[in-house]
Design an enzyme around this catalytic site. Structure first.
Site, PDB file in Angstrom:
ATOM      1  N   SER A 299       0.744  -1.193   0.066  1.00  0.00           N
ATOM      2  CA  SER A 299       0.007   0.049   0.077  1.00  0.00           C
ATOM      3  C   SER A 299       0.873   1.415  -0.028  1.00  0.00           C
ATOM      4  O   SER A 299       0.611   2.017  -0.977  1.00  0.00           O
ATOM      5  CB  SER A 299      -1.040   0.097   1.329  1.00  0.00           C
ATOM      6  OG  SER A 299      -0.244  -0.222   2.313  1.00  0.00           O
TER       7      SER A 299
ATOM      8  N   HIS B  26       6.368   0.924   3.354  1.00  0.00           N
ATOM      9  CA  HIS B  26       7.043   1.151   4.329  1.00  0.00           C
ATOM     10  C   HIS B  26       7.589  -0.171   5.307  1.00  0.00           C
ATOM     11  O   HIS B  26       7.947   0.197   6.488  1.00  0.00           O
ATOM     12  CB  HIS B  26       6.415   2.375   5.215  1.00  0.00           C
ATOM     13  CG  HIS B  26       6.526   3.608   4.777  1.00  0.00           C
ATOM     14  ND1 HIS B  26       7.669   4.539   5.338  1.00  0.00           N
ATOM     15  CD2 HIS B  26       5.842   4.584   3.723  1.00  0.00           C
ATOM     16  CE1 HIS B  26       7.513   5.588   4.542  1.00  0.00           C
ATOM     17  NE2 HIS B  26       6.438   5.811   3.869  1.00  0.00           N
ATOM     18  N   ASP B  27       7.148  -1.160   4.602  1.00  0.00           N
ATOM     19  CA  ASP B  27       7.789  -2.375   5.559  1.00  0.00           C
ATOM     20  C   ASP B  27       9.163  -2.277   5.674  1.00  0.00           C
ATOM     21  O   ASP B  27       9.957  -2.441   4.851  1.00  0.00           O
ATOM     22  CB  ASP B  27       7.182  -3.767   4.916  1.00  0.00           C
ATOM     23  CG  ASP B  27       7.617  -4.914   5.503  1.00  0.00           C
ATOM     24  OD1 ASP B  27       8.744  -5.238   5.794  1.00  0.00           O
ATOM     25  OD2 ASP B  27       6.624  -5.356   5.953  1.00  0.00           O
TER      26      ASP B  27
ATOM     27  N   GLY C  62      -1.295  -1.146   5.463  1.00  0.00           N
ATOM     28  CA  GLY C  62      -0.340  -1.839   6.231  1.00  0.00           C
ATOM     29  C   GLY C  62      -0.402  -1.307   7.653  1.00  0.00           C
ATOM     30  O   GLY C  62      -0.114  -1.948   8.683  1.00  0.00           O
ATOM     31  N   HIS C  63      -0.457   0.235   7.880  1.00  0.00           N
ATOM     32  CA  HIS C  63       0.059   1.052   8.810  1.00  0.00           C
ATOM     33  C   HIS C  63      -1.424   0.573   9.928  1.00  0.00           C
ATOM     34  O   HIS C  63      -1.082   0.126  10.818  1.00  0.00           O
ATOM     35  CB  HIS C  63      -0.251   2.377   8.595  1.00  0.00           C
ATOM     36  CG  HIS C  63      -0.128   3.191   9.985  1.00  0.00           C
ATOM     37  ND1 HIS C  63       0.995   3.351  10.677  1.00  0.00           N
ATOM     38  CD2 HIS C  63      -1.029   4.254  10.636  1.00  0.00           C
ATOM     39  CE1 HIS C  63       0.761   4.274  11.611  1.00  0.00           C
ATOM     40  NE2 HIS C  63      -0.364   4.542  11.484  1.00  0.00           N
TER      41      HIS C  63
ATOM     42  N   ILE D 221      -6.662  -6.172   2.166  1.00  0.00           N
ATOM     43  CA  ILE D 221      -7.633  -5.274   2.846  1.00  0.00           C
ATOM     44  C   ILE D 221      -7.812  -4.142   1.735  1.00  0.00           C
ATOM     45  O   ILE D 221      -6.935  -3.551   1.353  1.00  0.00           O
ATOM     46  CB  ILE D 221      -7.098  -4.556   4.123  1.00  0.00           C
ATOM     47  CG1 ILE D 221      -6.897  -5.898   5.121  1.00  0.00           C
ATOM     48  CG2 ILE D 221      -7.989  -3.572   4.438  1.00  0.00           C
ATOM     49  CD1 ILE D 221      -6.357  -5.356   6.532  1.00  0.00           C
TER      50      ILE D 221
ATOM     51  N   TYR E  43       7.252  -2.038  13.078  1.00  0.00           N
ATOM     52  CA  TYR E  43       8.830  -2.107  13.027  1.00  0.00           C
ATOM     53  C   TYR E  43       9.454  -3.048  12.578  1.00  0.00           C
ATOM     54  O   TYR E  43      10.244  -3.720  13.507  1.00  0.00           O
ATOM     55  CB  TYR E  43       9.246  -1.309  14.419  1.00  0.00           C
ATOM     56  CG  TYR E  43       8.982   0.191  14.727  1.00  0.00           C
ATOM     57  CD1 TYR E  43       8.325   0.882  13.822  1.00  0.00           C
ATOM     58  CD2 TYR E  43       8.690   0.558  15.912  1.00  0.00           C
ATOM     59  CE1 TYR E  43       7.797   2.215  13.969  1.00  0.00           C
ATOM     60  CE2 TYR E  43       8.206   1.916  16.295  1.00  0.00           C
ATOM     61  CZ  TYR E  43       7.764   2.683  15.374  1.00  0.00           C
ATOM     62  OH  TYR E  43       7.386   3.734  15.554  1.00  0.00           O
TER      63      TYR E  43
END
Length: 546
Positions: free
Chosen positions: A112, A115-116, A184-185, A242, A475
């Site tokens: 999405s 940022h992983d 994801g967040h 999602i 994180y």
């Protein structure tokens, strides 16, 4: 009837066109996936289709792939690349991608915002495709009902901007970095300056739409409360794709107050940190007081380097109401009125990210001006760290200039929510969270910097949570452990799973076994499944949890 006939005529032509650019770099499984995919979604024309299916030979392949890679560790020639990138324009395209990748046995990655921390949304050692959701980013704000539907491809910044366009007295307790993807967040928890007042982003989910392993679009009612529980903090990509979240908007005052002050260790920063950590989880829930610890130039005895602690505060009240509390708790900080600034909540979003407070449109920018190599880790602190422990930490940080710590206070609303309310378990009993970060600009420095961070993390073991040593899913840290393959057992995955989820991990595995028994949605730290003959037992266990 004519539309059906036209569609049937277009399918072979589209397959030939795509196959001509696909076959030079892909195996038979990926060619079969392409044929399957093009036969499933509603085709308008070749130009539209070529925007949805991006192959390695497409001129847009590199730009689309790299656009959401935030960490240069995963942007080099040796990094495995996807066979193709699917960029859905509609939920039906996601359904087709899942049905066809499952049919052909091709692994998928779901992205999405990219940022992983370990690149798991766009990297795999096994041949794979990416479902990149950046085109699915519509936002529907409903001020009257204090809610919003937000598609997973939207960024937190785009969501905040949309709220501010409708109201100055509503906000959302999501993260601080505006380019983070909503999908994801929120599925990993999500927190920012409002979470001590309102809980995590995941605590404020009212409904969701997810495409499951069978290609069905499910909402809260049709997915059931167990799956709805799992995706709010358990990592959505273990359970499906999602598509959108329905989120609760929260009240914010017309004006908030921010404060920033820096102290070096020579100026007594260690004493301030000691005082802060004692009260971190007991300060009023309307107060957000985080600390940033950095290496800076100074006149100290450490080769011209020193440790600087930045006291970064936000208060949901005016300066006049706030000042007495500051005088009681931090009398040695500079409390001159000029150090405090009142601003709107949306301006505070920009302030905390270091952006000009008058340039709200910057929240719509999905890319960052520069990219760096970085590695991160996390810890939870349940007892104050001694001054000797802090001083040892400072000395270790001085060994590497590009290191940084972010200390985030817990307590407030986080203390009131049960550890089992969602998969995110880090609630009551935590004083604060530590995020360790190290940055560098040259790939040749990777081994040195990651090695340094691992040693720093090991040295902190006496001062942080134990049994398990807890960590925050968003994180992501593969040093904690990784799944070996699709058949990774519960015991093997528990090595990392208990750190992220504690006692909630077993329930997550039960849910996973019921909704995705073949473990189709998987990566190096996805929720595993119990053996298939345990599916009935899983349902019985979930009934017990409820």
């Amino acid at each position: 009837m004519k539309m059906v006939t036209l569609r049937m005529k277009l399918l072979p032509l589209l397959f030939i066109l795509f196959n001509s650019v696909w076959s030079t770099t892909s195996n038979s499984a990926t060619q079969s996936f392409l044929h399957c995919f093009t036969s499933h979604f509603h085709i308008q024309n070749f130009n539209t289709s070529s925007k949805i299916i991006i192959t390695k030979n497409s001129s847009a392949y590199s730009s689309v792939l790299e656009s959401s890679i935030r960490n240069l560790r995963f942007l080099n020639p040796s990094t495995p690349k996807p066979e193709a990138i699917i960029t859905p324009l509609h939920g039906s395209h996601v359904q087709a991608a899942i049905i066809c990748s499952k049919k052909e046995g091709i692994l998928i990655r779901i992205r999405s915002g990219g940022h992983d921390y370990e690149g798991l949304s766009y990297v795999s050692e096994t041949p794979f495709i990416i479902i990149d959701l950046f085109n699915l980013r519509s936002i529907d704000i409903d001020i009257e009902n204090e809610s919003a539907w937000v598609e997973s491809g939207a960024t937190i910044g785009e969501f905040y901007y949309a709220i501010a366009q409708k109201s100055k007295v509503y906000g959302f307790p999501g993260g601080i970095c505006h380019t983070v993807g909503v999908g994801g967040h929120i599925s990993g928890g999500g927190f920012g300056t409002l979470f001590r007042k309102y809980g995590l982003a995941a605590d404020n989910v009212l409904d969701a739409k997810i495409v499951d392993v069978n290609g069905r679009v499910l909402d809260r009612k049709s997915m059931g409360e167990d799956l709805f529980w799992a995706i709010r903090g358990g990592g959505g990509s273990s359970f499906g794709v999602i598509l959108a979240w329905k989120l609760r908007l929260v009240a914010v005052p017309p004006s908030v107050t921010v404060y920033r002050e820096s102290k070096t260790i020579e100026q007594g920063a260690t004493k301030f940190v000691s005082k802060w950590q004692v009260i971190a989880d007991r300060i009023p829930e309307e107060h957000f007081l985080r600390l940033l610890v950095q290496v800076a130039n100074g006149a100290g005895k450490n080769d011209g380097k020193t440790i600087t602690v930045v006291f970064d505060f936000m208060f949901l009240e005016t300066f006049e109401k706030l000042l007495p509390w500051m005088q009681d708790n931090f009398p040695d900080l500079c409390l001159d009125q000029t150090k405090f600034t009142e601003m709107s909540w949306i301006e505070s979003v920009l302030y905390f990210e270091g952006l000009p407070s008058n340039e709200v449109d910057v929240l719509l920018q999905r890319t960052e001006p520069s990219k760096r190599f970085f590695k991160a880790k996390s810890d939870y602190v349940t007892e104050p760290i001694s001054e000797a422990g802090l001083e040892d930490l400072w000395q270790r940080m001085l060994q590497l200039e590009a290191s940084e710590l972010i200390l985030t206070p817990y307590g407030g609303r986080m203390r009131e929510i049960s550890a089992s309310e969602t998969p995110f378990p880090h609630r009551k009993g935590n004083l604060f969270e530590i995020q360790y970060l190290v940055f560098w600009n040259d790939d040749k420095e990777t081994e040195k910097n990651i090695g340094w961070l691992r040693r720093l993390y090991a040295s902190m073991a006496p001062y942080v949570s134990k049994s398990p040593r807890a960590a925050y899913l968003n994180y992501r840290d593969l040093d904690l452990g990784r799944n070996k393959d699709a058949d990774t057992s519960y015991a093997e995955a528990s090595i990392w799973g208990l750190k992220y989820f504690k006692n909630n991990f077993r329930r997550l595995v039960h849910v996973k076994t019921l909704v995705d028994p073949g473990n189709f949605f998987r990566d190096e730290q996805s929720i595993p499944v119990f053996p298939l003959d345990g599916k009935i037992e899983c349902q019985e266990q979930l009934d017990w949890f409820v």
